[in-house]
Design an enzyme around this catalytic site. Structure first.
Site, mmCIF file in Angstrom:
data_model
loop_
_atom_site.group_PDB
_atom_site.id
_atom_site.type_symbol
_atom_site.label_atom_id
_atom_site.label_comp_id
_atom_site.label_asym_id
_atom_site.label_seq_id
_atom_site.Cartn_x
_atom_site.Cartn_y
_atom_site.Cartn_z
ATOM 1 N N CYS A 153 -91.525 53.728 -58.038
ATOM 2 C CA CYS A 153 -90.174 53.162 -58.044
ATOM 3 C C CYS A 153 -89.163 54.293 -57.866
ATOM 4 O O CYS A 153 -89.070 54.883 -56.803
ATOM 5 C CB CYS A 153 -89.914 52.353 -59.301
ATOM 6 S SG CYS A 153 -90.352 53.209 -60.838
ATOM 7 N N CYS A 165 -91.103 59.870 -57.214
ATOM 8 C CA CYS A 165 -91.644 58.755 -57.993
ATOM 9 C C CYS A 165 -92.247 57.800 -56.980
ATOM 10 O O CYS A 165 -91.516 57.125 -56.245
ATOM 11 C CB CYS A 165 -90.561 58.064 -58.818
ATOM 12 S SG CYS A 165 -91.197 56.627 -59.727
#
Length: 205
Positions: free
Chosen positions: A113, A110
Site C-alpha cells: 500500500c 511499501c
C-alpha cells in the site's frame, strides 16, 4: 419488481475516475452534509506538508551527522530517541533507521500500500503510492533511482526495504562533503524528503 443493481444506484458512481478529483468531490459532499470542516482539513494538510514533514526527519538526520552517540543509538533502536524528540505516534511506530554508506545505498518502498513515517516525513508523495514505483523499486531499483537523478557507483549495492504497518524505515543519507562547519539548522536544510526515502542524495537540489 427486482432491484436494479446498476451503477447509477450507488453514490460512488457519481464520482469522477481521477483520484484527485474523487478526493475533491468527496470533500465537497462531506462538507455539504456538515460532516467535515474545510478549515480543519486545510489545517491538517498544512501541518503535515509544511510544519511537520519532512522537517522533523531532516532534524533527526542532521543530529545524527553531528552526534556520533545519537547516531549509534538511532541505528540500534530508533524508537526511544524519536519519542524523546516528540517524533512518534500513529504511522510512526516501530521505526528502523538504515544508513547509506559508500558500499550500500538504501531505498524504501511499501509494496502492498503506502506505509510511511508521517511524523518524520509528513504526507507521502504521490509517486510513493503509485503502482509503478511499488513494483519497479523492487524489480529494478537502479533504473528507478536513475530516473530520480541518482546514479550510484558500480560497486555500491542497492538494498530495498519493504515498509509495512509493523515496521517503517527512514534512510540516513550520507553527509555531503565540506559541511564540517555547518550548524544543525544548516545541515537540516541539506536533507530532502527524497533522500530520507533513498530516492535522492542529501545536498542535491
Amino acid at each position: 419488481m427486482p432491484h436494479d443493481h446498476s451503477d447509477h444506484d450507488h453514490p460512488h458512481s457519481l464520482l469522477p475516475s481521477d483520484p484527485a478529483l474523487r478526493v475533491k468531490a468527496l470533500e465537497t459532499i462531506l462538507t455539504q452534509k456538515g460532516l467535515v470542516d474545510p478549515a480543519a482539513l486545510d489545517e491538517i494538510i498544512d501541518t503535515y506538508e509544511n510544519r511537520i514533514g519532512p522537517r522533523n526527519g531532516a532534524e533527526v538526520v542532521a543530529r545524527a551527522w553531528s552526534d556520533p552517540e545519537f547516531k549509534a543509538g538511532l541505528l540500534e533502536n530508533a524508537d526511544p530517541l524519536l519519542a524523546e524528540l516528540g517524533f512518534y505516534g500513529r504511522q510512526g511506530e516501530h521505526m528502523v533507521v538504515v544508513e547509506n554508506t559508500n558500499d550500500v545505498h538504501n531505498m524504501v518502498v511499501c509494496t502492498l500500500c503506502s506505509c510511511y513515517p508521517w511524523p518524520l516525513l509528513g504526507i507521502p508523495p504521490g509517486w510513493y503510492k503509485s503502482d509503478a514505483y511499488r513494483a519497479r523499486a523492487v524489480r529494478e531499483p537502479r533504473k528507478v533511482l536513475a530516473e530520480f537523478g541518482v546514479t550510484l557507483p558500480e560497486g555500491c549495492a542497492v538494498r530495498v526495504w519493504d515498509s509495512t504497518a509493523e515496521v517503517r524505515y527512514l534512510v540516513l543519507p550520507q553527509r555531503p562533503k565540506d559541511t564540517d562547519g555547518l550548524d544543525a539548522s544548516a545541515l537540516a536544510d541539506l536533507v530532502s524528503r527524497d533522500s530520507m526515502i533513498g530516492c535522492g542524495l542529501a545536498g542535491a537540489s
